[in-house]
Design a protein around this motif. Structure first.
Motif, mmCIF file in Angstrom:
data_model
loop_
_atom_site.group_PDB
_atom_site.id
_atom_site.type_symbol
_atom_site.label_atom_id
_atom_site.label_comp_id
_atom_site.label_asym_id
_atom_site.label_seq_id
_atom_site.Cartn_x
_atom_site.Cartn_y
_atom_site.Cartn_z
ATOM 1 N N CYS A 99 -8.753 -28.523 50.145
ATOM 2 C CA CYS A 99 -10.104 -28.522 50.675
ATOM 3 C C CYS A 99 -10.330 -27.289 51.538
ATOM 4 C CB CYS A 99 -10.328 -29.780 51.503
ATOM 5 S SG CYS A 99 -10.177 -31.295 50.540
ATOM 6 N N THR A 100 -11.611 -26.923 51.677
ATOM 7 C CA THR A 100 -11.928 -25.701 52.425
ATOM 8 C C THR A 100 -11.497 -25.803 53.886
ATOM 9 O OG1 THR A 100 -14.172 -26.586 52.772
ATOM 10 C CG2 THR A 100 -13.828 -25.081 50.918
ATOM 11 N N GLY A 101 -11.631 -27.004 54.492
ATOM 12 C CA GLY A 101 -11.195 -27.167 55.871
ATOM 13 C C GLY A 101 -9.693 -27.032 56.018
ATOM 14 N N GLY A 102 -8.940 -27.630 55.087
ATOM 15 C CA GLY A 102 -7.482 -27.518 55.122
ATOM 16 C C GLY A 102 -7.017 -26.100 54.873
ATOM 17 N N CYS A 103 -7.703 -25.401 53.980
ATOM 18 C CA CYS A 103 -7.372 -24.000 53.697
ATOM 19 C C CYS A 103 -7.581 -23.145 54.941
ATOM 20 C CB CYS A 103 -8.221 -23.488 52.544
ATOM 21 S SG CYS A 103 -7.960 -21.746 52.130
ATOM 22 N N ALA A 104 -8.695 -23.379 55.638
ATOM 23 C CA ALA A 104 -8.984 -22.619 56.861
ATOM 24 C C ALA A 104 -7.916 -22.861 57.921
ATOM 25 C CB ALA A 104 -10.365 -22.996 57.396
ATOM 26 N N ALA A 144 -20.463 -25.693 59.958
ATOM 27 C CA ALA A 144 -19.181 -25.287 60.532
ATOM 28 C C ALA A 144 -18.486 -24.258 59.647
ATOM 29 C CB ALA A 144 -18.287 -26.509 60.724
ATOM 30 N N MET A 145 -18.535 -24.464 58.328
ATOM 31 C CA MET A 145 -17.911 -23.515 57.413
ATOM 32 C C MET A 145 -18.649 -22.183 57.431
ATOM 33 S SD MET A 145 -15.292 -25.035 56.334
ATOM 34 C CE MET A 145 -14.793 -23.767 55.186
ATOM 35 N N PHE A 146 -19.978 -22.239 57.542
ATOM 36 C CA PHE A 146 -20.743 -20.995 57.613
ATOM 37 C C PHE A 146 -20.395 -20.234 58.895
ATOM 38 C CE2 PHE A 146 -24.552 -18.739 59.151
ATOM 39 C CZ PHE A 146 -24.682 -17.802 58.133
ATOM 40 N N THR A 147 -20.253 -20.967 59.998
ATOM 41 C CA THR A 147 -19.872 -20.330 61.260
ATOM 42 C C THR A 147 -18.510 -19.662 61.139
ATOM 43 O OG1 THR A 147 -21.123 -21.996 62.488
ATOM 44 C CG2 THR A 147 -19.510 -20.716 63.719
ATOM 45 N N SER A 148 -17.605 -20.297 60.398
ATOM 46 C CA SER A 148 -16.269 -19.723 60.241
ATOM 47 C C SER A 148 -16.316 -18.381 59.520
ATOM 48 C CB SER A 148 -15.359 -20.692 59.480
ATOM 49 O OG SER A 148 -15.670 -20.717 58.095
ATOM 50 N N THR A 149 -17.277 -18.201 58.621
ATOM 51 C CA THR A 149 -17.377 -16.913 57.927
ATOM 52 C C THR A 149 -17.778 -15.804 58.895
ATOM 53 O OG1 THR A 149 -19.711 -17.246 57.311
ATOM 54 C CG2 THR A 149 -18.045 -18.075 55.791
ATOM 55 N N GLY A 167 -17.298 -23.459 51.173
ATOM 56 C CA GLY A 167 -17.540 -24.651 51.963
ATOM 57 C C GLY A 167 -18.993 -24.810 52.349
ATOM 58 N N THR A 168 -19.667 -23.682 52.572
ATOM 59 C CA THR A 168 -21.093 -23.730 52.919
ATOM 60 C C THR A 168 -21.929 -24.187 51.735
ATOM 61 O OG1 THR A 168 -20.792 -21.927 54.508
ATOM 62 C CG2 THR A 168 -23.034 -22.388 53.775
ATOM 63 N N LEU A 169 -21.615 -23.671 50.551
ATOM 64 C CA LEU A 169 -22.401 -23.986 49.368
ATOM 65 C C LEU A 169 -22.049 -25.342 48.762
ATOM 66 C CD1 LEU A 169 -22.305 -20.496 47.605
ATOM 67 C CD2 LEU A 169 -24.179 -21.476 48.950
ATOM 68 N N CYS A 170 -20.750 -25.672 48.780
ATOM 69 C CA CYS A 170 -20.294 -26.878 48.074
ATOM 70 C C CYS A 170 -19.898 -28.005 49.014
ATOM 71 C CB CYS A 170 -19.103 -26.534 47.185
ATOM 72 S SG CYS A 170 -19.419 -25.183 46.037
ATOM 73 N N GLY A 171 -19.706 -27.710 50.295
ATOM 74 C CA GLY A 171 -19.236 -28.729 51.224
ATOM 75 C C GLY A 171 -17.732 -28.861 51.140
ATOM 76 N N ASP A 172 -17.164 -29.629 52.071
ATOM 77 C CA ASP A 172 -15.723 -29.862 52.092
ATOM 78 C C ASP A 172 -15.419 -31.104 51.275
ATOM 79 O OD1 ASP A 172 -13.154 -31.130 53.398
ATOM 80 O OD2 ASP A 172 -13.134 -29.001 53.917
#
Length: 288
Positions: free
Chosen positions: A2-7, A88-93, A184-189
């Motif tokens: 998942c995108t959160g786990g990858c981050a 949150a994912m967008f902020t991470s970018t 993550g921003t486009l598809c969600g976690d």
């Protein structure tokens, strides 16, 4: 993954790189491993703090953001049921771009210093830069032009090379997070799938639109008890208890929710039509 786990994985990898970058920059203030009498005799690039500022300080914030993404609230964005994790994912970018720029700054400073060479005491008894256009990189015999500090050429060359390599890896990891964050921003976690969906009681036409994963657990549980449990003669009592604790459960984590529900004897989940998800989307259970 998942995108959160990858981050989170990327953030953990950046931690040692950040620490090594700061340490390498600090060691540059001690040419040849010795304390220098006059700071003006240090190479100018040392004072640009490529490792401390670029690969260090500017990398701390991205690391903290990346590490916190996996446990970020799915649906807690100003009451909007879908934007929490995506925001949150967008902020991470954005922070990944900041980290990339910091690493890029360290990369440029290190590359310039490696090509320029070290500042040292030359044969004419003056302090300066005896090398030109990186000629010392191909001819080690030229290192003898530096009389003091001892071993300053190899010392600076090694440390700036380390900073250069660290910066390359940091830029690579930040680039990966930019792509990961955009996905993550486009598809969600993937761990947020279903945590914010709308539930509808087809029998009574009752609709619930929870805005948090934990509230979703409570209200979906309430819905199933209403639809399934009442027919077994236990639903009314459980529903009353659940409503009493709904507000209290709102601010609890999933583990605390399970513990609280366990105290009420409400944690036995059964098969269809219920589905039990202990991570990400919350717990959906029919209690009969």
């Amino acid at each position: 993954m998942c995108t959160g786990g990858c981050a989170k994985c990327l953030g953990g990898t950046l931690i040692p790189l950040t620490v090594f970058g700061i340490l390498a920059n600090i060691l540059l203030f001690f040419p040849g491993g010795k304390v220098i009498d006059n700071n003006e005799h240090l190479s100018e690039e040392v004072w640009f703090f490529g490792g401390i500022l670029g690969s260090g300080f500017l990398m701390i914030f991205p690391v903290l953001v990346f590490l916190g993404l996996k446990n970020n609230d799915c649906c807690g964005c100003c009451g909007n049921e879908r934007c929490g994790k995506r925001f949150a994912m967008f902020t991470s970018t954005i922070f990944a771009v900041i980290g990339f720029l910091g690493a890029g700054y360290s990369f440029v400073i290190s590359a310039i210093s490696i090509n320029k060479g070290s500042k040292c005491l030359m044969d004419n008894s003056t302090w300066g830069y005896p090398f030109h256009d990186g000629d010392h990189l191909n001819d080690k015999a030229l290192w003898s032009k530096c009389r003091e500090p001892e071993n300053v050429v190899s010392w600076n060359l090694t440390l700036f090379s380390i900073l250069l390599i660290i910066a390359v890896f940091q830029m690579l990891l930040c680039t990966i997070q930019v792509v990961n964050g955009l996905l993550g921003t486009l598809c969600g976690d993937c761990r947020c799938c279903g945590c914010c969906r709308q539930a509808e009681n087809q029998d009574g036409g009752i609709r619930y639109s929870p805005v948090r994963a934990d509230v979703s657990s409570c209200l979906m549980l309430e819905l199933y008890v209403y639809r399934v449990g009442i027919s077994h003669g236990r639903g009314a009592g459980l529903l009353k208890k659940l409503k009493t604790f709904a507000t209290e459960l709102h601010n609890l984590s999933l583990a605390q929710q399970l513990e609280k529900l366990g105290e009420l004897g409400m944690t036995r989940a059964v098969g269809p039509p219920a589905a039990q998800h202990l991570e990400g989307g919350g717990m959906w259970a029919a209690l009969v």
